[in-house]
Scaffold this active site. Structure first.
Site, short mmCIF file in Angstrom:
data_model
loop_
_atom_site.label_atom_id
_atom_site.label_comp_id
_atom_site.label_asym_id
_atom_site.label_seq_id
_atom_site.Cartn_x
_atom_site.Cartn_y
_atom_site.Cartn_z
N CYS A 168 13.32 6.07 5.30
CA CYS A 168 13.37 7.51 5.05
C CYS A 168 12.51 8.27 6.04
O CYS A 168 11.29 8.32 5.90
CB CYS A 168 12.92 7.79 3.61
SG CYS A 168 12.85 9.54 3.23
N CYS A 200 10.51 11.21 4.62
CA CYS A 200 9.32 10.81 3.85
C CYS A 200 8.20 10.35 4.77
O CYS A 200 7.04 10.70 4.56
CB CYS A 200 9.63 9.64 2.91
SG CYS A 200 11.19 9.69 2.05
N ASP A 201 8.52 9.52 5.75
CA ASP A 201 7.48 8.77 6.44
C ASP A 201 7.30 9.13 7.92
O ASP A 201 6.34 8.65 8.55
CB ASP A 201 7.78 7.26 6.34
CG ASP A 201 7.80 6.80 4.89
OD1 ASP A 201 7.06 7.39 4.08
OD2 ASP A 201 8.54 5.86 4.56
#
Ligand code: NDP
Length: 314
Positions: free
Chosen positions: A134, A137-138
């Protein structure tokens, strides 16, 4: 064992727990069947920095624990069981792998989606320690790193393009010469000076180290699919962008889905084609797939279920 509840929620990510908070706070007897991965996809991420309300960010698993606690505060009960059979006549019956049966007047489906993974050695070990599925997200944690993105579809192009905001260089590793990605997304990636392509190549293994209990990805073993030659390459991080799979198998054939398995809901609502069954979160959202949008649709599902139940009784 068999038990009867007003509302059963299948799934325990942001959508399921938000539905549980609203439905139990509305006074319904709510049971949450948490499934095989309690807490859902956020439990495989580390810091969540884009969920409003957490100004300093929060760890994904901790955030889900807070969601769960909030749902329990209003009386919702969690069962750490995995539903493996659903009967679609009312009242609905849900059977679990653990051999129990739950009957409910309304069912909220919040089973989420799972990022597809490569299934090669080391991938699980370094997930969230250099391997991610992701970019939203990261990506932020990979400032000035060199990264690989695996895949040749729109997900891979989108993730690679997004990651150039942070990374010094992004290489798309794809297993053949042709792409599934749409022309527009492929061209955008091709024109980006920070993006390179490594074609006819797969990752066979992820390798790294562990210092004071902290794991870190260091290298990957790359294989040329034409020659079968392998080489080990140092890399800052690897994003797997080979698509997502909605967890809708349990409902296939009865609940309408699109061609890729995402549950179809009546536009602007969480109603499925089966009255009394509502769907929220990633299992019905192939577009946004964010914790906050999942939570929002969980709230909608609880309100839709509440109004539907009242109409049945009224
Ligand atoms: P796709 O199925 O389109 O592409 C998956 C890619 O991953 C393919 O190139 C495939 O290779 C590769 N792949 C699959 N399994 C493996 C594996 N085990 N090892 C190596 N490579 C693998 O999925 P996407 O998620 O990219 O897209 C799904 C849908 O979502 C599409 O309709 C897409 O258009 C849409 N989408 C739209 C976006 C947007 O418009 N902003 C963003 C993201 C997705 P191969 O080609 O060889 O099979």
């Amino acid at each position: 064992m068999s038990s009867t509840h007003k509302v059963a929620i299948i799934g325990s990510g942001p959508a399921g727990f938000t539905a549980a908070i609203y439905a139990s706070r509305a006074g319904f007897d709510v049971t949450i069947l948490e499934g095989e991965k309690p807490g859902g996809q956020l439990t495989i991420t580390t810091d969540v920095e884009n969920y409003p309300g957490y100004a300093d960010g929060i760890m994904g698993p901790e955030m889900m624990e807070i969601f769960r606690k909030q749902a329990h505060r209003f009386g919702a009960k969690s069962k750490y069981e995995h539903v493996n059979k659903v009967s679609f006549e009312r009242p609905f019956k849900l059977e679990t792998e653990q051999g129990n049966e739950y009957t409910a007047d309304a069912v909220i489906i919040a089973t989420g989606a799972s990022a597809k993974l490569l299934g090669v050695k080391g991938e699980d070990t370094y997930m969230a320690h250099g391997v991610s599925a992701c970019a939203t997200c990261d990506g932020f944690f990979f400032k000035n790193e060199e990264l690989y993105v695996v895949g040749g579809g729109d997900t891979a192009m989108e993730e690679a393009t997004f990651l150039t905001k942070f990374a010094s260089k992004v290489t798309i590793v794809h297993r053949r010469q042709e792409f599934r990605a749409s022309n527009i997304m492929l061209e955008r990636a091709r024109k980006n000076p920070k993006i390179d392509f490594m074609l006819d190549t797969v990752i066979d293994e992820f390798k790294g180290s562990e210092t004071n209990g902290l794991k870190k990805l260091e290298t990957v073993v790359l294989r040329d699919v034409n020659t079968n030659e392998t080489r080990e390459q140092e890399i800052g991080g690897v994003f797997i962008g080979i698509g997502h799979r909605p967890n809708s198998d349990l409902f296939r054939g009865v609940i309408d889905t699109d061609d890729t398995g995402y549950i179809l809901t009546k536009p602007g609502t969480t109603y499925t084609n089966v009255p009394g069954m509502f769907a929220c979160g990633d299992v019905q959202d192939s577009v946004y797939r964010q914790a906050v949008t999942a939570a929002g649709s969980g709230c909608m599902a609880a309100i839709d279920a509440e109004r539907w139940l009242e109409a049945q009784e009224g």
